[in-house]
Design an enzyme around this catalytic site. Structure first.
Site, PDB file in Angstrom:
ATOM      1  N   TYR A 211       0.798  -1.252   0.112  1.00 52.08           N
ATOM      2  CA  TYR A 211       0.090   0.127   0.013  1.00 52.08           C
ATOM      3  C   TYR A 211       0.722   1.331   0.023  1.00 52.08           C
ATOM      4  CZ  TYR A 211      -4.491   2.504   0.534  1.00 52.08           C
ATOM      5  OH  TYR A 211      -5.484   3.246   0.160  1.00 52.08           O
ATOM      6  N   LYS A 220       7.405   8.434   0.165  1.00 51.14           N
ATOM      7  CA  LYS A 220       7.848   8.988   1.345  1.00 51.14           C
ATOM      8  C   LYS A 220       9.268   8.342   1.796  1.00 51.14           C
ATOM      9  CE  LYS A 220       3.757  10.500   2.018  1.00 51.14           C
ATOM     10  NZ  LYS A 220       3.397  11.947   2.145  1.00 51.14           N
ATOM     11  N   ASP A 287       2.464  17.255  -2.348  1.00 48.25           N
ATOM     12  CA  ASP A 287       3.087  16.667  -1.222  1.00 48.25           C
ATOM     13  C   ASP A 287       4.400  16.817  -0.705  1.00 48.25           C
ATOM     14  OD1 ASP A 287       2.009  14.474   0.954  1.00 48.25           O
ATOM     15  OD2 ASP A 287       3.200  12.767  -0.314  1.00 48.25           O
ATOM     16  N   ARG A 379      -7.647   5.875  -2.113  1.00 51.58           N
ATOM     17  CA  ARG A 379      -6.600   7.010  -2.439  1.00 51.58           C
ATOM     18  C   ARG A 379      -7.015   6.837  -4.227  1.00 51.58           C
ATOM     19  NH1 ARG A 379      -2.839   9.945   0.272  1.00 51.58           N
ATOM     20  NH2 ARG A 379      -3.152   9.271   2.489  1.00 51.58           N
TER      21      ARG A 379
END
Ligand code: SAT
Ligand code: MN
Length: 595
Positions: A211, A220, A287, A379
């Site tokens: 995920y 990230k 982001d 998402r």
């Protein structure tokens, strides 16, 4: 493999991983549309992808119910000493962690294909960009990486020309025995999930989850955790920030970078269409921002990603029309509900709740069913280029010069709509003490208040005390060219639990005030926590909001703020000796101003 890799480091790494993980096949990705279609065809054939009749070239995926968000509890920063990782990170010594993970990786790709995905974060070939190569056994990851990063064989040419890359190893951790039928969303149980970073050697190892940020390692893991450690070493910033361009009626441009925790509306703000006349907003990123000091002495930002991995629930033509127009085609949806006529649906998409849906777990759902039809962390993965308000400079390798930093979070009380920092150092204090009520973006308790400094708590790849000091150092280098710093809270509620501020396009009213502050067009009012707008200076034209609501929104209660002090002290105490003196000084000054 369908093409030879010349780069020795990459070749050796591929061999090493293949020996350890024992895939049936190895496939080298080139990033073409044909390749995307081929992967999707595989995912359709296996039953993982559900084609959406209503949206061309768009597909719905349903994850395993245990694999629906980032797993901060299972995320590690593995530096040689625990102190280097600091109090905000989980730590295990590199040798021990690698040993554990090697045990899991052994034979973990049996029955599967190992994909080698060369990608660039930032425009290919730009001096600000970084190259990664993700090895993954998930075709779903390949498709998502195509959208979120620049996957291309050109990246391999750069490696041949001598550029280095960041190895990102990923496995869903679900080998298949001979003849074993695959499940719709293979993954490992939670206790075997590991999202590990070795910042001292620029290395990422992820196991067990398919995920989002756990599996799309450019996001990230590379662009924040590894990049933040690199940025500290090299004197730049890798931040959890959206980037937007605001243009005033006279045509003057302002560039804003804003840090909010996951699922606090970064995508909505990044694509916001101002409700005030004559102002224009364009999106550069939603982001992540990488920022370097340019030859002009200012801070220039690029968006290292090429797509949006946005939260679906709550996204609608009211809240974010530009996102709605972005996701009409070529989209991967994950954990949304499915309508009977072959479209996606989620809570808040419109007022009409269908009488029948298939929920994110694949079960029949009616308005009487218990629980949400879409998972709250459902998402969409969307190409940034499809956004109608994408800025023409979004891929400019020079980046855009930042005028304004915004910090914030979700606070139902205490924190006013907006205030400005007295100075750069005070702004760093605001970033360092930012707090937010937690959301579904991480697996864990939802709705409790936590300090999330700079919205980087889950993403800082080294000791956060040093990170604070790095921000002070950057301020010193930037001097008078440093961006101005503001703090916002769109989420304050009244006693009945209703939001006081309309938010979304009306947030432009707050951004306008910031621009006017930058241009010295308006004065501000001193308060113990920072500079507040004067009552008439937030443009409320055309907005139906009572002056009592505005008062409540802007209220700074000395009693409530004094109660924050011990909490900030506790927060700061966790950093021990690594807490910069300048932060202690800022806290003392705040306490003194509060009296
Ligand atoms: O799953 S992600 O980490 O990519 C999304 C988020 O939490 O912001
Ligand atoms: Mn995020």
């Amino acid at each position: 493999m369908n093409s030879a890799v010349k780069n020795e480091k990459l070749n050796n790494w591929i061999k090493e991983v293949a020996e350890m993980c024992q895939p049936d096949d190895i496939y080298l990705c080139s990033g073409t549309k044909e390749e995307y279609d081929l992967m999707m065809a595989k995912l359709l054939a296996s039953g993982s992808a559900i084609p959406l009749k209503k949206r061309p070239n768009s597909f719905l995926f349903r994850s395993d119910p245990s694999d629906v968000a980032r797993v901060e509890d299972r995320t590690y920063i593995s530096t040689s000493s625990k102190d280097e990782a600091g109090p905000t990170n989980n730590w295990v010594a590199p040798a021990e962690l690698k040993n554990t993970m090697k045990g899991l990786y052994k034979g973990c790709m049996k029955g599967r294909t190992m994909y080698v995905i060369p990608f660039s974060m930032g425009p290919i070939g730009s001096p600000i960009s970084k190259i990664g190569v993700e090895i993954s056994d998930s075709p779903y990851v390949v498709c998502n990486m195509h959208t979120m990063t620049r996957v291309s064989s050109k990246v391999l040419e750069l490696l041949d020309a001598g550029e280095d890359f960041i190895p990102c190893l990923h496995s869903i951790g679900a080998p298949l025995a001979k003849g074993q039928k695959d499940v719709q969303w293979p993954c490992a149980p939670i206790e075997n999930k590991y999202i590990s970073h070795f910042p001292e050697e620029n290395l990422i190892w992820s196991y067990g989850s398919g995920y989002g940020g756990n599996a799309l390692l450019g996001k990230k893991c590379l662009a924040l955790r590894i990049a933040s450690a690199m940025a500290k070493r090299e004197g730049w910033l890798a931040e959890h920030m959206l980037i937007l361009r605001l243009t005033n009626p006279e045509g003057k441009q302002y560039h804003i970078a804003a840090a909010f925790p996951s699922a606090c509306g970064k995508t909505n703000l990044a694509m916001m269409q101002p409700s005030i006349k004559g102002w224009k907003c364009e999106c550069i990123g939603d982001d992540i921002a990488w920022m370097k000091i340019g030859t002009d002495g200012r801070l220039h930002a690029i968006n290292p990603e090429s797509g949006f991995f946005g939260v679906a629930p709550g996204t609608s033509y009211d809240t974010n029309p530009m996102a709605m127009d972005t996701i009409k085609e070529n989209i991967i949806f994950t954990n949304c509900a499915l309508t009977d006529d072959g479209d996606v649906w989620w809570e808040g998409i419109n007022d009409a709740v269908p009488s029948h849906l298939i929920d994110w777990k694949g079960h029949d759902w009616t308005p009487d069913s218990q629980g949400d039809a879409a998972h709250p962390n459902a998402r969409f993965t969307a190409p940034a280029a499809q956004c109608p308000v994408i800025c023409k400079d979004w891929e400019n390798p020079k980046g855009v010069p930042i005028d304004i930093f915004i910090f914030g979070g979700r606070r139902s009380s205490v924190v006013p709509l907006v205030y400005e920092a007295y100075s750069w150092d005070h702004g760093v204090f605001l970033g360092a003490t930012a707090a937010s009520e937690t959301t579904f973006a991480n697996i864990g308790a939802v709705g409790h208040l936590r300090r999330d400094p700079f919205a980087m708590k889950p993403f800082c790849g080294y000791n956060m005390g040093d990170y604070f000091q790095h921000w002070f150092n950057m301020g010193e280098k930037l001097g008078s060219k440093a961006p101005r710093i503001f703090y916002v809270n769109w989420f304050r509620k009244n006693q009945d639990g209703k939001y006081l501020w309309p938010g979304f396009s009306d947030n432009s009213r707050v951004l306008k005030w910031m621009c006017e502050r930058v241009d010295n067009k308006v004065n501000a009012e001193k308060s113990p926590i920072g500079l507040l707008p004067k009552e008439a200076d937030i443009d409320l034209a055309g907005l139906n909001i009572s002056s009592e609501n505005m008062k409540e929104l802007m209220e700074v209660s000395l009693k409530e703020w004094k109660a924050e002090i011990p909490d900030i002290e506790n927060h700061f105490a966790t950093f021990g000796k690594r807490l910069p003196e300048s932060l202690k000084k800022q806290l003392k000054e705040l306490a003194a101003r509060l009296g």
